[in-house]
Enzyme design. Structure first.
Site, PDB file in Angstrom:
ATOM      1  N   LYS A  13       0.837  -1.216   0.000  1.00  0.00           N
ATOM      2  CA  LYS A  13       0.000   0.000   0.000  1.00  0.00           C
ATOM      3  C   LYS A  13       0.866   1.258   0.000  1.00  0.00           C
ATOM      4  O   LYS A  13       0.632   2.171  -0.771  1.00  0.00           O
ATOM      5  CB  LYS A  13      -0.920   0.040   1.237  1.00  0.00           C
ATOM      6  CG  LYS A  13      -1.870  -1.122   1.349  1.00  0.00           C
ATOM      7  CD  LYS A  13      -2.760  -0.979   2.570  1.00  0.00           C
ATOM      8  CE  LYS A  13      -2.003  -0.971   3.887  1.00  0.00           C
ATOM      9  NZ  LYS A  13      -1.285  -2.244   4.188  1.00  0.00           N
ATOM     10  N   ARG A  88      -9.050   1.408   8.941  1.00  0.00           N
ATOM     11  CA  ARG A  88      -8.663   0.020   9.189  1.00  0.00           C
ATOM     12  C   ARG A  88      -9.755  -0.738   9.942  1.00  0.00           C
ATOM     13  O   ARG A  88      -9.597  -1.924  10.226  1.00  0.00           O
ATOM     14  CB  ARG A  88      -7.394   0.004  10.036  1.00  0.00           C
ATOM     15  CG  ARG A  88      -6.161  -0.494   9.284  1.00  0.00           C
ATOM     16  CD  ARG A  88      -4.991  -0.394  10.236  1.00  0.00           C
ATOM     17  NE  ARG A  88      -3.851  -1.148   9.855  1.00  0.00           N
ATOM     18  CZ  ARG A  88      -2.732  -0.608   9.343  1.00  0.00           C
ATOM     19  NH1 ARG A  88      -2.663   0.657   9.067  1.00  0.00           N
ATOM     20  NH2 ARG A  88      -1.698  -1.375   9.110  1.00  0.00           N
ATOM     21  N   ARG A 127      11.405  -6.163   4.456  1.00  0.00           N
ATOM     22  CA  ARG A 127      11.214  -4.701   4.411  1.00  0.00           C
ATOM     23  C   ARG A 127      12.251  -4.012   5.298  1.00  0.00           C
ATOM     24  O   ARG A 127      12.510  -4.432   6.409  1.00  0.00           O
ATOM     25  CB  ARG A 127       9.800  -4.338   4.893  1.00  0.00           C
ATOM     26  CG  ARG A 127       9.597  -2.840   5.050  1.00  0.00           C
ATOM     27  CD  ARG A 127       8.160  -2.420   4.982  1.00  0.00           C
ATOM     28  NE  ARG A 127       7.346  -2.941   6.065  1.00  0.00           N
ATOM     29  CZ  ARG A 127       6.028  -2.761   6.148  1.00  0.00           C
ATOM     30  NH1 ARG A 127       5.382  -2.084   5.200  1.00  0.00           N
ATOM     31  NH2 ARG A 127       5.347  -3.266   7.153  1.00  0.00           N
ATOM     32  N   ARG A 160      11.616  -2.830  11.015  1.00  0.00           N
ATOM     33  CA  ARG A 160      10.667  -2.296  11.998  1.00  0.00           C
ATOM     34  C   ARG A 160      10.383  -3.347  13.076  1.00  0.00           C
ATOM     35  O   ARG A 160      10.265  -4.526  12.759  1.00  0.00           O
ATOM     36  CB  ARG A 160       9.344  -1.934  11.300  1.00  0.00           C
ATOM     37  CG  ARG A 160       9.336  -0.543  10.711  1.00  0.00           C
ATOM     38  CD  ARG A 160       8.185  -0.305   9.759  1.00  0.00           C
ATOM     39  NE  ARG A 160       6.870  -0.753  10.200  1.00  0.00           N
ATOM     40  CZ  ARG A 160       5.760  -0.589   9.496  1.00  0.00           C
ATOM     41  NH1 ARG A 160       5.809   0.021   8.319  1.00  0.00           N
ATOM     42  NH2 ARG A 160       4.611  -1.027   9.934  1.00  0.00           N
ATOM     43  N   ARG A 171      -0.476  -9.247  13.343  1.00  0.00           N
ATOM     44  CA  ARG A 171      -1.014  -8.178  12.491  1.00  0.00           C
ATOM     45  C   ARG A 171      -1.896  -8.748  11.385  1.00  0.00           C
ATOM     46  O   ARG A 171      -2.909  -8.155  11.021  1.00  0.00           O
ATOM     47  CB  ARG A 171       0.135  -7.354  11.894  1.00  0.00           C
ATOM     48  CG  ARG A 171       0.875  -6.564  12.962  1.00  0.00           C
ATOM     49  CD  ARG A 171       2.118  -5.918  12.410  1.00  0.00           C
ATOM     50  NE  ARG A 171       1.792  -4.834  11.499  1.00  0.00           N
ATOM     51  CZ  ARG A 171       2.664  -4.302  10.655  1.00  0.00           C
ATOM     52  NH1 ARG A 171       3.884  -4.758  10.582  1.00  0.00           N
ATOM     53  NH2 ARG A 171       2.300  -3.310   9.889  1.00  0.00           N
TER      54      ARG A 171
END
Ligand code: ADP
Ligand code: AMP
Length: 214
Positions: A13, A88, A127, A160, A171
């Site tokens: 996203k 969300r 990531r 992260r 998540r």
């Protein structure tokens, strides 16, 4: 143009929202980025948000909605935006609807970047994010020019905390429970567009520009 990016955490996203913002000259509003900036600056909001984020949970709606409403009041958001990571939950989407009704605006497109859970784990473990400017990279698919260093600002790239595998699973389950229902919500409003997020990131962007127009 008012656009919402939907999709699981790690679906791409943010990557696509940044490209949309640049191409269509609208601000990219990422609630995750705003929370992370608040954490970095050690604000009260940052302290509250961090405890939820580190556990892979959603920050409460009340806090999140008021933050987005403040952001909407900034002049650059007058004529449109691309929302990344908001809404969300259904209550967040309803709050957004109410705000839009009051201001006479509407969502033009809700773009769902569809990626199966199995690929999400690879996306998120690879990531890397810049501690300073928030730019994101992927060790395999979007590597920085120099390992561990941000191409844009030269600061350090990190994994992260919430991209560690144990948090990613949480998540994803939160996503399926609380966020996935938004796909139907926006389908019913007639603004849902689906893109195949498993393709190369430039190909995903081509699918998006085909929807939004050149
Ligand atoms: P989100 O904002 O949905 O959480 P990101 O845009 O940060 O996801 O993307 C998650 C990771 O996957 C990043 O490391 C990014 O560089 C990488 N990525 C994004 N889109 C693609 C793609 N189409 N193919 C491969 N990797 C991608
Ligand atoms: P993101 O950068 O979009 O992956 O968001 C990182 C984390 O910030 C999420 O896992 C949540 O803890 C929090 N967050 C971001 N956006 C929202 C939102 N709209 N509602 C609740 N929590 C959010």
């Amino acid at each position: 143009m008012r656009i919402i990016m939907l999709g699981a955490p790690g679906a791409g996203k943010g990557t696509q929202a940044k490209k949309i913002a640049e191409r269509y000259n609208i601000p990219h509003i990422s609630t995750g980025d705003i929370f992370r900036a608040n954490i970095k600056n050690e604000t009260e909001l940052g302290k509250k948000a961090k405890s939820y984020m580190d556990q892979g949970m959603l920050v409460p709606d009340e806090l999140t909605v008021s933050l987005v409403m403040d952001r909407f009041r900034e002049p650059d958001a007058k004529n449109g935006y691309v929302l990344d990571g908001f809404p969300r939950t259904i209550p967040q989407a309803e709050s957004l609807d109410t705000a839009l009704r009051e201001s006479g605006g509407q969502i033009d497109y809700a773009i769902n970047v569809d990626v199966p859970d199995a690929s999400i784990i690879t996306r998120m473990s690879g990531r890397r994010a810049c501690v300073n400017c928030g730019a994101t990279y992927h060790l395999q698919y979007a590597a920085p020019k120099k390992e561990g260093v941000c191409d844009h600002c030269g600061d350090t790239l990190i994994l992260r905390d919430d991209d560690k595998p144990e948090t990613v699973e949480k998540r994803l389950s939160v996503y399926h429970d609380q966020t996935q229902p938004l796909i139907d919500y926006y389908a019913q409003k007639g603004v849902l567009k689906e893109v195949d997020g498993t393709q190369d990131l430039e190909d995903v962007f081509r699918q998006i520009t085909a929807i939004l127009g050149e």
